[in-house]
Design a protein around this motif. Structure first.
Motif: not given
Lengths: 552, 552
Positions: B68-69, B71, B89, B91, B110
């Motif tokens: 989902q993420k 970073a 998209n 972080t 997460v």
């Protein structure tokens, strides 16, 4: 100071190391760390095994005895003292010098193949156990826990564990009640998702419950453990100390009160079995919080999957940041202490020229003046009263054999402090009652410059103390001089004079970031072996800084 | 600078993370560290996976992509640059700030239960693997080596690995011949009782054999490994580079020579299998020496019982202490560099008022003047030529979209350096071609004070660099100011402009004790976001100190 004769003691210990009454299998080396089951720096007489076996009674040192050798590791504060107190059976390992082997490396170099190295698992911190065990294992040896403390077998007149009355502290001294402290602690436990917290450090137990004791000289603590659950509180403490009405009232033992603040009083000795019982009842993923400096014995009692280890407990960190009641108490304590020292200095100025003042009588007089101050409880450490060459022994304590008269020809160094109900003091002044040499004045000036540089330092919030250490040394370094100790340590509030987790040192352990409310000592020095010692010390409080451009 | 659009790339990568062609079992996160199989800081285009997937092309950063993420962790030098180069998209995780989670903590927060986290085992250093793997394991996840680099599946135009010609360096530059270096290395191996040493860092291979290359921009190194035995030398290197007569002569490949100095040339790609073969032949207790920063893949190839890991190889430490030929070379290089910069400053003084000089044209002119100097090889890093607000982007590199004209109204910062055959330079000057504001002058003065304090510092031999860091900050701290980068890094001699193991930083990694012969940069700064940047940098040589009282 004549060294302790240890030939016979070492012979007896080496026999015990092979005796199946004490060890399952013979061990080829036995480690005797400083400290007690709470990893205290200052310890009760019953816990002074290392001093018993070696003669060296400084506050830091680890002895290792093998079948052939005996070696003592200690740091720069104690090089001279250890050399004087130990006989020729012992090799002094000067920590911090380049060529000094670590304990692990030394063991590996002297042990026969496949050796067993024993240590009392209650005395060795878990992090040290881990490091030592790993190093020995990789060299084919093994570190084994020796449950029976081998000293018991040879230490015939070992003293009893002290069990002195407790003192309660009200809100005017502590600023925060114990229930509030427990609630804050539980909030931290929720944050970290742990169910239990084991408190093993004596000053943490004292701070948490706003109680003080006198089981350990100079340290107003008492032998106890605490285990805090999300809705239970267990206090492990011996004797009839919980029979005292004021203590019962302070801890609300007889009051109707919320179940989660009801304190269960449990015998001191049962901590291991109680902890084991708690762990048996844990569901998967439920964690028990413990400092990684707690004893190997207690750490090992918690199955690995349930352990939550951090360098410091949340109590240690909360305790280091003093609240307003505590900083005010520390101020009051230091004002009283300053009055006592002014009286002393006045007395010294009059008496030293008569030739009748010695290191011991000066220390006694300092204690006398301090004890006249309101709220005086005890000294906070053994007074370092040293003149001339004795000043170069960094943690010197005068005894009759070394006692020296103060005179107009030598530098006099006085490092002393007291426990007041308000707070703990620690102050060093270096004086001369005649005309110091130009070189002595010069060295004093460099030390003073370093002292001022630290106390005047402005730095960002969260700076680690080690970054301030070189400010204290810069003036000395410029002349090729240095000192072999850290610049500062945390100071408790009517608690231990040395406390973590912050400090100012070139070493980077005990080095949590500095924040407003922390109190540390600022004590650079300079020492010339066999000649003189200079140290200038105040304790300093970290405060928010207002500066020209921007505020920290 | 517009951000790279990564939505489609991330979609593709997430598919590959579940595709059994690439991974044995689906992985829920994929870590893309900076670096190559040699843990280089500066890397070849073929190794820029992290920049490919994210757009952020600074020299330090780690990307982690979950289902989902996405970073990116990077340090204070790159906060602005990373924020500008990455799309929504991503972080940005600002390392060094209090509230930024570690990669491990973030993953744990997460990931779904029981996740698999993948990483290329050649790219991740063994020490990072260990830390990451432990943290993930204790939270119920697992770190898995993904042998197939997943980028290959989505990076269609991935460049070839470079294989450029080599340059040989004679004794007048290196001071010590390669045979002598190997002999000294073997002496260290005997001292530590190891049979083999694996050299994985590119600059260590270059230094050891007195060879230079140009496989990586700005860094005169070439892709190779070396494995040194007590009587064998294996050099793992690709292509026909060993066909060059001068290289053959330099390495004595065709000479009759003692067997223990005979170099076996082996294909670059076979290092893992050769290392595995060596390990198969080891007797118990025979050890292979490797840096704990070497790749997990190579570390894992050595069975645990045979591993001898240290933070630095003896080559790394020997390389850091420059010999006389090297310090003389560094002096010559800096004199040439200073001539080129004087020419540049003269040109700027004339041209800036005309309004035609930009960050890019100034950088180009600097390169032009440097390239006219005798022995010039290349720049030593991408020139940081920044004016006004661009100066606050600590490792800014001007590109057409951000290019700004120099003027009399803004501070201009030039951080640049070159590779000469004699040595490597790195120098920063901050200028103003008009009248700076009082506040700008004030900040400049604080930075200059810090620069001078470090370059004038006298300290005991063996002091760690982190203890000097606060000297550089003190004047800034006094006004509530600070900068978010270290003060200095080791500098190679015609080698990498950043090299270990010494440095000057509030961080305590890369912090071997300073000793005479080490060369580090001294570069405090001050930055105001969107306004200006100030940095003043020279490289400094550690020398024995003569002082008033005693010598260090």
């Amino acid at each position: 100071m004549s060294p302790k004769m240890t030939t016979e003691l070492l012979r007896q210990l080496r026999q015990v190391m092979k005796n199946s009454r004490y060890v399952a299998e013979p061990i080829q080396a036995y480690i005797v760390p400083s400290g007690d089951a709470h990893q205290s720096e200052y310890i009760a007489p019953c816990d002074c095994s290392r001093a018993f076996i070696s003669g060296f009674d400084g506050s830091a040192g680890t002895a290792i005895i093998t079948e052939q050798k005996a070696a003592m590791w200690t740091d720069g504060r104690y090089f001279l003292q250890a050399a004087q107190q130990m006989d020729s059976n012992w090799t002094l390992m000067k920590m911090g010098l380049k060529d000094t082997p670590t304990q692990e490396d030394w063991l590996v170099s002297v042990l026969p193949e496949g050796s067993k190295v024993g240590v009392d698992p209650f005395i060795i911190p878990a992090d040290q156990w881990k490091r030592m065990s790993k190093a020995l294992k990789s060299a084919g040896h093994v570190l084994v826990p020796v449950k029976e403390n081998l000293m018991d077998a040879i230490w015939m007149d070992r003293p009893q564990r002290p069990c002195k009355p407790l003192m309660t502290l009200d809100l005017s001294y502590t600023g925060i009640g114990w229930k509030e402290k427990i609630a804050a602690l539980r909030a931290k436990m929720v944050e970290r998702k742990v169910l239990w917290l084991v408190v093993t450090a004596l000053d943490e137990v004292s701070w948490l419950f706003n109680l003080r004791g006198s089981d350990v000289e100079y340290n107003p603590v008492f032998f106890a453990y605490a285990v805090i659950g999300t809705d239970t509180i267990r206090l492990f403490i011996s004797g009839d100390r919980m029979a005292d009405p004021s203590t019962r009232e302070h801890l609300l033992l007889d009051s109707a009160l919320e179940a989660e603040f009801k304190i269960q009083v449990v015998p001191y000795e049962s901590v291991l079995t109680e902890l084991q019982a708690i762990c048996v009842g844990l569901s998967p993923k439920e964690k028990v919080w413990l400092s990684d400096k707690a004893s190997y014995a207690l750490t090992e009692a918690i199955p690995k999957a349930h352990r939550y280890l951090t360098p410091y407990t949340p109590i240690c960190i909360a305790k280091a940041v003093k609240n307003t009641a505590e900083t005010e108490g520390m101020r009051r304590a230091h004002i009283k202490d300053a009055v006592a020292l002014c009286e002393l200095f006045n007395w010294l100025e009059k008496e030293v020229p008569k030739g009748s003042v010695t290191e011991i009588s000066a220390a006694d007089k300092a204690e006398e003046f301090r004890s006249q101050q309101n709220g005086f409880v005890d000294l906070s450490f053994a007074t370092i009263s040293s003149t001339g060459p004795n000043g170069a022994i960094i943690h010197y304590k005068p005894v009759p054999e070394t006692n020296r008269a103060l005179s107009g020809n030598e530098i006099y160094l006085l490092d002393s402090g007291a426990q007041y109900k308000d707070g703990t003091t620690d102050v060093t002044r270096t004086m001369h009652f005649g005309t110091p040499l130009a070189y002595e004045k010069e060295c004093f000036t460099y030390v003073l410059k370093g002292h001022i540089a630290v106390s005047a330092a402005i730095f960002p919030n969260g700076t680690k103390g080690h970054l301030l250490d070189s400010f204290a040394r810069s003036a000395l370094w410029d002349c090729g001089l240095d000192y072999l100790h850290g610049t500062g340590h945390g100071v408790g509030c009517f608690l231990n004079v040395h406390e973590g987790p912050c400090g100012i040192s070139y070493k980077t352990f005990a080095d949590e970031p500095l924040e407003a409310g922390m109190i540390v000592s600022d004590e650079p020095g300079y020492y010339e072996d066999e000649s003189f010692g200079i140290r200038i010390e105040n304790v300093v409080l970290v405060i928010p800084a207002k500066t020209k451009v921007s505020d920290f």
